[in-house]
Scaffold this motif. Structure first.
Motif, PDB file in Angstrom:
ATOM      1  N   THR A 361       0.804  -1.222   0.000  1.00  0.00           N
ATOM      2  CA  THR A 361       0.000   0.000   0.000  1.00  0.00           C
ATOM      3  C   THR A 361       0.836   1.270   0.000  1.00  0.00           C
ATOM      4  O   THR A 361       0.282   2.369   0.049  1.00  0.00           O
ATOM      5  CB  THR A 361      -0.916   0.015   1.230  1.00  0.00           C
ATOM      6  N   ALA A 362       2.161   1.158  -0.044  1.00  0.00           N
ATOM      7  CA  ALA A 362       3.027   2.336   0.039  1.00  0.00           C
ATOM      8  C   ALA A 362       2.849   3.234  -1.172  1.00  0.00           C
ATOM      9  O   ALA A 362       2.712   2.766  -2.306  1.00  0.00           O
ATOM     10  CB  ALA A 362       4.487   1.911   0.165  1.00  0.00           C
ATOM     11  N   THR A 363       2.865   4.544  -0.919  1.00  0.00           N
ATOM     12  CA  THR A 363       2.765   5.525  -2.004  1.00  0.00           C
ATOM     13  C   THR A 363       3.976   6.445  -2.047  1.00  0.00           C
ATOM     14  O   THR A 363       4.233   7.068  -3.077  1.00  0.00           O
ATOM     15  CB  THR A 363       1.497   6.369  -1.841  1.00  0.00           C
ATOM     16  N   ALA A 364       4.698   6.555  -0.926  1.00  0.00           N
ATOM     17  CA  ALA A 364       5.909   7.375  -0.882  1.00  0.00           C
ATOM     18  C   ALA A 364       7.109   6.443  -0.983  1.00  0.00           C
ATOM     19  O   ALA A 364       7.456   5.747  -0.029  1.00  0.00           O
ATOM     20  CB  ALA A 364       5.966   8.178   0.411  1.00  0.00           C
ATOM     21  N   LEU A 365       7.747   6.428  -2.139  1.00  0.00           N
ATOM     22  CA  LEU A 365       8.830   5.481  -2.419  1.00  0.00           C
ATOM     23  C   LEU A 365      10.154   6.227  -2.379  1.00  0.00           C
ATOM     24  O   LEU A 365      10.480   6.983  -3.283  1.00  0.00           O
ATOM     25  CB  LEU A 365       8.617   4.828  -3.798  1.00  0.00           C
ATOM     26  N   ASP A 366      10.911   6.024  -1.316  1.00  0.00           N
ATOM     27  CA  ASP A 366      12.137   6.818  -1.170  1.00  0.00           C
ATOM     28  C   ASP A 366      13.420   6.021  -1.330  1.00  0.00           C
ATOM     29  O   ASP A 366      14.507   6.564  -1.131  1.00  0.00           O
ATOM     30  CB  ASP A 366      12.157   7.578   0.155  1.00  0.00           C
ATOM     31  N   ASP A 367      13.360   4.741  -1.688  1.00  0.00           N
ATOM     32  CA  ASP A 367      14.606   4.006  -1.935  1.00  0.00           C
ATOM     33  C   ASP A 367      14.400   2.946  -3.003  1.00  0.00           C
ATOM     34  O   ASP A 367      13.329   2.356  -3.126  1.00  0.00           O
ATOM     35  CB  ASP A 367      15.132   3.371  -0.647  1.00  0.00           C
ATOM     36  N   ALA A 368      15.445   2.738  -3.796  1.00  0.00           N
ATOM     37  CA  ALA A 368      15.437   1.713  -4.841  1.00  0.00           C
ATOM     38  C   ALA A 368      16.762   0.957  -4.783  1.00  0.00           C
ATOM     39  O   ALA A 368      17.763   1.471  -4.261  1.00  0.00           O
ATOM     40  CB  ALA A 368      15.235   2.341  -6.218  1.00  0.00           C
ATOM     41  N   LEU A 369      16.755  -0.255  -5.312  1.00  0.00           N
ATOM     42  CA  LEU A 369      17.949  -1.104  -5.308  1.00  0.00           C
ATOM     43  C   LEU A 369      18.281  -1.530  -6.731  1.00  0.00           C
ATOM     44  O   LEU A 369      17.402  -1.661  -7.588  1.00  0.00           O
ATOM     45  CB  LEU A 369      17.718  -2.346  -4.440  1.00  0.00           C
ATOM     46  N   SER A 370      19.570  -1.769  -6.950  1.00  0.00           N
ATOM     47  CA  SER A 370      20.023  -2.339  -8.222  1.00  0.00           C
ATOM     48  C   SER A 370      21.213  -3.247  -7.930  1.00  0.00           C
ATOM     49  O   SER A 370      21.873  -3.110  -6.887  1.00  0.00           O
ATOM     50  CB  SER A 370      20.428  -1.241  -9.214  1.00  0.00           C
ATOM     51  N   ILE A 371      21.505  -4.178  -8.836  1.00  0.00           N
ATOM     52  CA  ILE A 371      22.645  -5.066  -8.645  1.00  0.00           C
ATOM     53  C   ILE A 371      23.168  -5.507 -10.009  1.00  0.00           C
ATOM     54  O   ILE A 371      22.396  -5.741 -10.948  1.00  0.00           O
ATOM     55  CB  ILE A 371      22.273  -6.294  -7.779  1.00  0.00           C
ATOM     56  N   GLU A 372      24.499  -5.563 -10.098  1.00  0.00           N
ATOM     57  CA  GLU A 372      25.171  -6.019 -11.321  1.00  0.00           C
ATOM     58  C   GLU A 372      26.216  -7.055 -10.925  1.00  0.00           C
ATOM     59  O   GLU A 372      26.841  -6.958  -9.860  1.00  0.00           O
ATOM     60  CB  GLU A 372      25.874  -4.864 -12.024  1.00  0.00           C
ATOM     61  N   ARG A 373      26.431  -8.022 -11.786  1.00  0.00           N
ATOM     62  CA  ARG A 373      27.492  -9.010 -11.575  1.00  0.00           C
ATOM     63  C   ARG A 373      28.706  -8.528 -12.363  1.00  0.00           C
ATOM     64  O   ARG A 373      28.641  -8.326 -13.584  1.00  0.00           O
ATOM     65  CB  ARG A 373      27.071 -10.398 -12.071  1.00  0.00           C
ATOM     66  N   LEU A 374      29.820  -8.309 -11.658  1.00  0.00           N
ATOM     67  CA  LEU A 374      31.027  -7.799 -12.289  1.00  0.00           C
ATOM     68  C   LEU A 374      31.818  -8.925 -12.952  1.00  0.00           C
ATOM     69  O   LEU A 374      31.580 -10.114 -12.690  1.00  0.00           O
ATOM     70  CB  LEU A 374      31.891  -7.081 -11.244  1.00  0.00           C
ATOM     71  N   ALA A 375      32.780  -8.536 -13.760  1.00  0.00           N
ATOM     72  CA  ALA A 375      33.564  -9.525 -14.498  1.00  0.00           C
ATOM     73  C   ALA A 375      34.349 -10.443 -13.574  1.00  0.00           C
ATOM     74  O   ALA A 375      34.581 -11.609 -13.902  1.00  0.00           O
ATOM     75  CB  ALA A 375      34.515  -8.804 -15.461  1.00  0.00           C
ATOM     76  N   ASP A 376      34.747  -9.920 -12.400  1.00  0.00           N
ATOM     77  CA  ASP A 376      35.530 -10.745 -11.469  1.00  0.00           C
ATOM     78  C   ASP A 376      34.655 -11.607 -10.570  1.00  0.00           C
ATOM     79  O   ASP A 376      35.145 -12.247  -9.640  1.00  0.00           O
ATOM     80  CB  ASP A 376      36.438  -9.856 -10.605  1.00  0.00           C
ATOM     81  N   GLY A 377      33.361 -11.607 -10.810  1.00  0.00           N
ATOM     82  CA  GLY A 377      32.460 -12.443 -10.020  1.00  0.00           C
ATOM     83  C   GLY A 377      31.834 -11.738  -8.838  1.00  0.00           C
ATOM     84  O   GLY A 377      30.904 -12.272  -8.221  1.00  0.00           O
ATOM     85  N   ASN A 378      32.336 -10.575  -8.513  1.00  0.00           N
ATOM     86  CA  ASN A 378      31.777  -9.826  -7.395  1.00  0.00           C
ATOM     87  C   ASN A 378      30.512  -9.088  -7.830  1.00  0.00           C
ATOM     88  O   ASN A 378      30.161  -9.070  -9.017  1.00  0.00           O
ATOM     89  CB  ASN A 378      32.810  -8.843  -6.853  1.00  0.00           C
ATOM     90  N   PHE A 379      29.851  -8.485  -6.860  1.00  0.00           N
ATOM     91  CA  PHE A 379      28.601  -7.776  -7.131  1.00  0.00           C
ATOM     92  C   PHE A 379      28.787  -6.275  -6.954  1.00  0.00           C
ATOM     93  O   PHE A 379      29.557  -5.821  -6.099  1.00  0.00           O
ATOM     94  CB  PHE A 379      27.492  -8.238  -6.186  1.00  0.00           C
ATOM     95  N   ARG A 380      28.087  -5.502  -7.746  1.00  0.00           N
ATOM     96  CA  ARG A 380      27.998  -4.055  -7.529  1.00  0.00           C
ATOM     97  C   ARG A 380      26.537  -3.735  -7.202  1.00  0.00           C
ATOM     98  O   ARG A 380      25.657  -3.849  -8.061  1.00  0.00           O
ATOM     99  CB  ARG A 380      28.438  -3.273  -8.761  1.00  0.00           C
ATOM    100  N   VAL A 381      26.320  -3.378  -5.965  1.00  0.00           N
ATOM    101  CA  VAL A 381      24.970  -3.103  -5.474  1.00  0.00           C
ATOM    102  C   VAL A 381      24.780  -1.594  -5.367  1.00  0.00           C
ATOM    103  O   VAL A 381      25.624  -0.891  -4.805  1.00  0.00           O
ATOM    104  CB  VAL A 381      24.727  -3.773  -4.106  1.00  0.00           C
TER     105      VAL A 381
END
Length: 942
Positions: A361-381
């Motif tokens: 039911t939220a209408t005020a959205l103040d944060d979002a997330l993203s994630i990528e898998r890097l070439a070395d296997g680590n994550f960029r969040v």
């Protein structure tokens, strides 16, 4: 009213027969000693003769109050009206300790642990009030708060003394020495002055005692008519009984009553007593046992939801007014788009698969997330927070409005926002499919959960989807596959841009994988989890609760929480590096050591070993007990809830105000040295302050880097950052060039000085605690309404405290604690076995048995026990239910009763044993709302 008028009004004691004779006295009798002048108090504090403290009243016995002296392990008891000297709950007072000979005896470890328990012998588990978490989304829920309406836990606002002098330290050391040598004694004292009056004095809610007034007026009229006199004189005062038992009764001048009440009193309308009113406390002279007050609000009948909600907002000074035209003019209209110039100044991250995760039911959205898998296997969040500071500029009408409100308040079905909905739900909200301004922190995270690198800056994103916690939970639990069919996609929200639902599902699974590692690492580093079940209500179409249930945190909540905690920690670290004297941070002190020891002792006595030497060890102990109690989750929930009771309040503070006390800045439950709030700027003002500070730090860093050479790294030129890098080079931060850059940006971005930040922090603390009180009060209101509709609810309860006069019980189904008093009850015998802490209750077998209270002084058995006849239908317990809602009818109540059989006499009770109770709503139109508890028993005896 002036003192002369007050004294004249009290000059005739016989004029007020509806009030006890000892409440009023003639002008020659002084009930209280005069307060010391401020200059005398200051001098005495400098010498360590008196101490400054917050005045806290025992909710069960208003004649008992407690004050915490910083550095003293035991709270000081202020007993009796004379010693309390007109102080009320929340006042800042100056207290003077009594000589050792007058100190009182501590009533055993349990009584030490529970300062809200009256001076009775009681073997009990402490009731210090429920633990609460951060509002909404399960983010920062380890940022623990305590309920000040029930708790006696000392809070950061008690730290009122200035830098301790040698004399003060010497006095505190002497007091500690006496306490150490007399461990069975509790310090006592008296109030010598009120330094700062409690804000709660201006908003007291209660009921007028009109019946006594009307009764006397009738007698007055009859007497006047009999004597042939004209009726020209009425009562000068009427009593107001506050709902909060911590406040004394108040005296309201009749002539000051609002016209609507005055007319009804004049007509002899007895229903005036059903009206819930709001009042302000006025003068309290030395010549009266009760303070004066005047009614400023009339809310309506106390048994209705709307008047109760209005009174809650009034009592906690929650602003529910519309936003001013001046503040609204600071916000662009709904058609606003990101300016091209602003887009050039920011990092463009619109190509990232970013999305929001919030309640459905939220209408005020103040944060979002993203994630990528890097070439070395680590994550960029990426954690992307709505850049509210872009719209809320310092010293504007909108800024002042946000500061005044400080926080959004959530009262079940009502939301009172800190900022206008045009901003929170449209222009600044991270709604999917629209370009939005954000403040992003990008983390490179290894497979083990280590932070390898980070980037912080202002960005532009376009969220591609609005997910609910339910959606995320389904993905985590494997209910949704990455190769989801088109038919199933209709059950999920729309995906915008060039991304697909499969992209989002893969991202959620990766985020969950990383969050699990972050969480494991956080607890290995010493964090403490005290998350317990929360009560949720189901409402009908009219907004009336018809059912309740307990809900626990799911993995989807934990996923978001871990990244928000990491982001807040990072923001705290950066702003402190850049502005060490004026950073707005948040601290959580270590628990009250004595209460923690007593809590540990209580549970160890019952076979549960605890190590509370640190937050980390505490957490490990709780996990071991969880495994031990896997077949008794209710008892573990009780233990977990009470493990939080010795905790102190978390609070905002300015680093410059506590410059020499860095060891006290840490956050105990999170086990981190620095923490702040950054991730919810749409609903918390401190987050906006932190945003502005962080922007200034980044700007200063850029200014510095533009003027300095860069360092070679593998053939590339890499700049050394001043503040945002993982590794902090203090020499660079202390350099002349860096300080000049900081000074320039501080002026440009209007970064406030330490004194102003300290004031903002103190005010935000007050408003946050007030909003928490309001939210808790609304929860109690809806629980009361639920039980009122059910008439009677039968439930299981666990015995937490036991003694010769009352027991304390925990009702897990409703997550509440209550007391049942069984002393001096007609027809009931009480046997208390001290050595085994066993209670035996039975019906009187001897008709000649007489209670010591005498005729009419004992309470009827029906007040203590709901006794049913096994030969009659069980529905008799709930036969008064009004079938307003199908789910609150006799059918539901009967089902509850059928599931739980009544206990039988004689009833034998031990600590932590399970008993059956009947719950019902009390008060409403005739007093404060409350939930009554009675023993649920059968008249059949064994």
């Amino acid at each position: 009213m002036s003192r002369e008028e007050s004294t004249e009004a009290f000059s005739n004691e016989r004029k007020f027969p509806f009030i006890e004779n000892d409440v009023y006295a003639d002008s020659g009798r002084r009930y209280f000693v005069p307060h010391w002048p401020l200059h005398v108090v200051n001098k005495a504090m400098e010498k360590g003769d008196v101490f400054k403290a917050s005045f806290r009243v025992n909710v069960h016995n208003r004649l008992e109050a407690y004050c915490t002296i910083e550095g003293v392990p035991t709270d000081v008891l202020i007993s009796g009206f004379s010693a309390q000297n007109r102080a009320v709950e929340g006042d800042i007072v100056a207290i003077k300790l009594d000589p050792l000979a007058l100190w009182t005896r501590l009533k055993g470890a349990a009584a030490n642990f529970d300062k809200t328990v009256p001076a009775e012998e009681c073997n009990t588990l402490a009731k210090l009030g429920p633990v609460v978490d951060e509002k909404c989304k399960g983010k920062e829920k380890l940022d623990i708060e305590c309920d000040r309406n029930q708790a006696c836990t000392s809070d950061p606002s008690n730290e009122y003394c200035d830098q301790p002098t040698t004399l003060i330290l010497k006095s505190i050391q002497q007091i500690c020495g006496i306490i150490s040598s007399s461990p069975s004694k509790r310090p006592t004292g008296k109030v010598v002055a009120i330094i700062e009056k409690s804000p709660r004095r201006i908003a007291v809610v209660g009921f007028l005692g009109a019946k006594q007034l009307l009764s006397f007026n009738d007698r007055w009229n009859k007497g006047a008519e009999k004597n042939g006199n004209h009726v020209s004189q009425r009562y000068d005062f009427i009593q107001l009984v506050p709902n909060d038992a911590k406040f004394p009764k108040l005296l309201v001048p009749v002539r000051s009553l609002p016209d609507c009440i005055m007319r009804r009193v004049g007509k002899g309308d007895p229903t005036v007593e059903m009206e819930l009113v709001g009042a302000q406390v006025g003068e309290w002279s030395e010549y009266s046992l009760l303070p004066n007050a005047h009614v400023v609000r009339v809310f309506g009948q106390g048994g209705e939801i709307k008047p109760q909600i209005a009174s809650i907002l009034f009592e906690n000074a929650i602003c529910c007014d519309d936003f001013s035209p001046e503040s609204l003019s600071c916000i662009p209209d709904v058609s606003w788009e990101v300016p091209k110039e602003e887009l050039k100044r920011r990092l463009d991250l619109r190509n990232l698969c970013s999305f929001t995760i919030d309640p459905a039911t939220a209408t005020a959205l103040d944060d979002a997330l993203s994630i990528e898998r890097l070439a070395d296997g680590n994550f960029r969040v990426g954690i992307h927070i709505a850049d509210v500071s872009y719209f809320v500029l310092p010293d504007t009408a909108l800024d002042l409005e946000a500061l005044t409100r400080t926080t959004s308040v959530y009262i079940r079905q009502h939301k009172l926002p800190m900022l206008p909905s045009l901003l929170t739900e449209s222009v600044a909200s991270l709604n999917p499919g629209t370009d939005r301004l954000t403040f992003s922190i990008m983390f490179d995270i290894s497979l083990e959960g280590d932070i390898l690198d980070r980037w912080i800056g202002r960005t532009v994103i376009q969220s591609c989807c609005k997910l609910s916690y339910g959606h995320v939970a389904d993905i985590i639990d494997g209910c949704v596959d990455a190769e989801i069919s088109d038919a199933s996609e209709s059950e999920y929200p729309q995906v915008y841009g060039h991304f697909t639902l499969q992209d989002i599902i893969r991202s959620v699974k990766s985020l969950h994988e990383v969050s699990v590692r972050l969480k494991d690492k956080r607890f290995k580093d010493g964090a403490l989890c005290l998350e317990s079940s929360k009560l949720f209500f189901s409402f009908d179409e009219c907004g009336i609760p018809y059912d309740s249930s307990l809900s626990e945190q799911r993995d989807s909540n934990s996923l978001v929480e871990e990244f928000m905690l990491l982001t807040n920690r990072t923001a705290a670290e950066v702003i402190y590096r850049a502005f060490p004297d004026c950073a707005l941070l948040r601290k959580h002190p270590e628990p009250n050591a004595r209460r923690l020891r007593e809590f540990e002792a209580f549970w160890c006595k019952h076979g549960f070993e605890l190590d509370t030497s640190s937050s980390g060890q505490f957490h490990l102990s709780l996990q071991r007990i969880r495994e031990k109690l896997k077949d008794d989750p209710v008892l573990f929930d009780i233990l977990l809830s009470h493990a939080s009771k010795p905790m102190q309040l978390a609070s905002y503070f300015c680093t410059g105000e506590f410059k020499d006390q860095e060891t006290e800045w840490a956050h105990y439950s999170l086990a981190v040295p620095l923490f702040t709030h950054f991730t919810s700027p749409l609903r918390r003002y401190p987050d906006i302050v932190v945003h502005r500070t962080l922007v200034a730090a980044i700007e200063a860093e850029d200014m510095y880097l533009q003027k300095h050479t860069v360092l070679p790294n593998k053939g590339k030129l890499v700049a050394r950052k001043c503040f945002t890098d993982l590794y902090f080079d203090k020499d660079i931060a202390d350099s002349k060039e860096c300080k000049e850059a900081l000074s320039a940006v501080a002026l440009n971005f209007k970064i406030p000085c330490a004194e102003i930040v300290a004031e903002v922090a103190a005010y935000c603390n007050q408003r946050k605690w007030a909003s928490k009180r309001a939210e808790d009060a609304s929860e109690r209101l809806y629980l009361w309404v639920l039980l009122k509709n059910k008439e009677t609810l039968i439930a299981e309860a666990r015995v937490l405290g036991l003694g010769p006069k009352f027991m304390s019980i925990y009702i897990h189904k409703l997550a509440i604690e209550r007391r049942i008093y069984y002393d001096e009850v007609d027809g009931l015998t009480v046997d208390w076995l001290e050595t085994t802490s066993t209670l035996v209750l039975d019906l009187c077998r001897n008709k000649r048995f007489k209670r010591r209270g005498g005729p009419g002084k004992n309470r009827p058995l029906e007040e203590v026990a709901c006794v049913i006849n096994p030969s009659e239908p069980t529905t008799q317990v709930a036969d008064n239910i009004e079938p307003e809602n199908p789910k609150t009818s006799e059918e539901t109540a009967s089902k509850d009763i059928d599931q739980i059989n009544p206990s039988v006499f004689p009833l034998t009770v031990h600590l932590l044993s399970t008993i059956h109770v009947a719950l019902h709503a009390t008060g409403g139109n005739n007093g404060p709302l409350d939930i009554g508890a009675r023993l649920y028993l059968s008249s059949y005896s064994v």
